[in-house]
Write a protein that holds these residues in place. Structure first.
Motif, short mmCIF file in Angstrom:
data_model
loop_
_atom_site.label_atom_id
_atom_site.label_comp_id
_atom_site.label_asym_id
_atom_site.label_seq_id
_atom_site.Cartn_x
_atom_site.Cartn_y
_atom_site.Cartn_z
N ASP A 35 9.77 -0.38 6.24
CA ASP A 35 11.06 -0.46 5.55
C ASP A 35 12.05 0.49 6.21
O ASP A 35 11.73 1.64 6.52
N SER A 50 11.27 -5.14 2.98
CA SER A 50 10.37 -6.28 3.19
C SER A 50 9.18 -6.28 2.25
O SER A 50 8.49 -7.30 2.15
N PRO A 65 9.99 -12.04 2.40
CA PRO A 65 9.92 -11.56 1.02
C PRO A 65 10.35 -12.62 0.01
O PRO A 65 11.38 -13.28 0.20
N GLY A 75 14.70 -8.64 -1.68
CA GLY A 75 14.10 -8.49 -0.36
C GLY A 75 14.99 -8.99 0.76
O GLY A 75 15.88 -9.82 0.55
#
Length: 576
Positions: free
Chosen positions: A5, A11, A379, A384
């Motif tokens: 991330d 994600s 995601p 996301g």
């Protein structure tokens, strides 16, 4: 490399662990927990006839008990040669509850290929469709099949109806009407060692190979994919059977367990179908509207009628749906998710889906039969980050590396090469093919996919192409998918595929097969205009050398483009 991330890239589902706990249970545990949890909710419906979770459990145990009473159990293979239908889930779970191995076969397989697969897997029982029985009969004489169980359209609406059989055949109605009690026949199954599925691959590229998937493989990937899509973690119910506990709230995942509705067209003889759209939907308590074959008009009608909460399928499904007259004004207000697999979605197609369904999360993923089904996914939770043109990040307990096409150490971020996967969902191996297994799975457990991809700095994977689809033009590598992305961006193009045309000087010439949209833009397309629109965006050696207009791009029942057919057409034309 695993997903990370950054301040601008999110994600991973919030509150979910990077690693899941996978209970050591057989696949039948998925059904037992679903029956207990979802009870009288409709699991499947076809032709307006519903099948509840409770009845599904009873019918599946009936099939298992009939098989056991006739000597079929642990170590035996039962092949299923039928399209999606209301009786299929009971047959599938019944085989596994009996401790036997499920071997799916495409109901459209030519007789020689069907015979070869039945012989290779050693099937003792074949469950087949009465409408193709005369064709199947000629393929059985050289196979080990001892018992032929016949089903057909009659059973889709009435499990007690009689199929069209011949002397010596068994009617599936007899199996469905057997003792429905749970005898726990699968108690002796070793989830780590016993095969649940013996699935065959290679339908688009060559000779099929049997993929050995244990009960642990199947349960693991059902949980990996189910938890990723719904924002859940595995949980055992009061009887010790496996289910899901949804961690994400409705603000991140508005579709709750036990509330989803979908039209199901992904074939259950294919990995995406049997893992994601059979086991996954049963575990999640989803109501599935079964369509035996894909009819885009009927699909849309039922999507509206049943107020579906999600769409799922392969890219050709969405290409066809977007061409259905009236889809722009259809009431699809309940759709909150779009799930795509089997092949990457072209970015222009993603843009058109976003315009049609702005509230839907597009969850594109990637996998293969050799990894049971899924390895990566964009995601599925609302906040996301989803990167168009990628197939997402590695899901729970899954690692992805990119290696040089000729072999070697992992490549740096941003460089293209062969996609390699390691995780608990990787197959045990290829059935009776130790050399093929050793070639595909290295000593460190990495499965070499044969797909060409690239990882970005955030761990998102893009699939560039199949190594088998790659063209060689004067020594340069040409990846058809790059050209296909440009083709889908041309106004008027409904479908496209690029293959190589043999050429004595250049090796292979990139040639596009194009389907026109049924509108003014499609009618205006010419060979020259399409070539010009694409070639202005690519370097000289990648340029299209020809465009062929056809009525439809050939696809498999799983939605994969059959480039083999187009390539054979090019070879035949060149030879002539």
């Amino acid at each position: 490399m695993t997903a990370t991330d950054t301040p601008t890239t999110v994600s991973w589902p919030p509150g979910l662990p990077r690693s899941l706990e996978y209970p050591t249970v057989p696949v039948g545990s998925v059904l037992r927990a679903a029956v207990r949890r979802w009870g009288d909710r409709t699991a499947f419906v076809e032709e307006d006839v519903a099948l509840t979770f409770t009845e599904l459990g009873r019918r599946a145990h009936a099939v298992a008990n009939w098989l056991a009473d006739h000597g079929i159990g642990r170590g035996d293979v039962v092949a299923v040669h039928a399209p999606n239908c209301r009786q299929y889930p009971a047959v599938y779970y019944g085989i596994l509850l009996a401790g036997a191995t499920f071997s799916p076969t495409n109901p459209l397989l030519p007789a020689p290929e069907l015979a070869a697969q039945l012989t290779d897997c050693g099937a003792r029982v074949l469950v087949t469709w009465d409408q193709v029985l005369p064709f199947v009969r000629g393929a059985l004489s050289s196979t080990p099949v001892e018992t032929v169980v016949v089903t057909g359209p009659a059973h889709t609406t009435d499990f007690a109806a009689r199929a069209t059989t011949e002397p010596g055949d068994v009617d599936l109605a007899d199996l469905l009407a057997a003792d429905p009690t749970d005898r726990h026949l699968d108690a002796a199954v070793d989830p780590a060692g016993d095969l649940a599925h013996l699935a065959y691959t290679g339908g688009t590229t060559g000779v099929s190979k049997g993929v050995e998937l244990t009960h642990r493989n199947v349960v693991t990937n059902v949980l990996q994919s189910g938890c990723w899509v719904s924002g859940s973690v595995p949980e055992l119910d009061e009887a010790g059977d496996v289910t899901l506990r949804q961690v994400l709230g409705p603000e991140e995942q508005p579709t709750r367990l036990g509330e989803a509705r979908m039209v199901t067209i992904a074939p259950w003889f294919h990995a995406m179908g049997v893992i994601g759209y059979l086991n996954g939907l049963v575990m999640a308590g989803t109501t599935s509207v079964i369509h035996m074959r894909f009819d885009p008009v009927r699909y849309l009608e039922d999507a509206v009628r049943y107020r579906v909460t999600g769409f799922g399928g392969a890219p050709p499904v969405f290409v066809a749906l977007l061409q259905v007259p009236g889809i722009e004004t259809a009431d699809l207000s309940q759709v909150r998710g779009i799930s795509s697999g089997a092949a990457p979605l072209p970015v222009p197609l993603i843009d058109r889906l976003k315009a049609l369904l702005p509230d839907a999360v597009i969850g594109e993923g990637y996998g293969l039969t050799e990894v049971t089904m899924q390895a990566t996914g964009n995601p599925a939770f609302r906040s996301g980050t989803r990167k168009a043109g990628t197939v997402g990040v590695p899901i729970f307990d899954t690692e992805i590396t990119i290696r040089p096409l000729g072999g070697g150490d992992p490549l740096p971020t941003g460089e293209r090469g062969e996609v390699c996967i390691r995780g608990p969902q990787v197959m045990r191996g290829y059935w009776r093919r130790p050399q093929a297994t050793a070639k595909s799975i290295d000593a460190d457990g990495w499965f070499h996919t044969g797909d060409v991809g690239v990882l970005d700095e955030d761990g998102f994977l893009s699939i560039v192409d199949r190594t088998k689809d790659m063209l060689l033009y004067k020594g340069y590598n040409v990846f058809p998918r790059e050209l296909e992305e440009h083709l889908f961006a041309v106004p008027g193009v409904a479908g496209a595929a690029v293959v190589g045309r043999p050429d004595t000087e250049a090796g292979e010439l990139p040639v596009a097969y194009v389907v026109r949209r049924d509108d003014d833009a499609g009618a205006a397309l010419t060979r020259e205009s399409v070539m010009a629109a694409v070639n202005e965006h690519v370097t000289p050696y990648k340029r299209l050398r020809d465009v062929v207009f056809i009525d439809a791009i050939p696809v498999s029942a799983a939605g994969k483009v059959l480039k083999r057919e187009l390539a054979e057409r090019e070879r035949a034309t060149t030879s002539a």
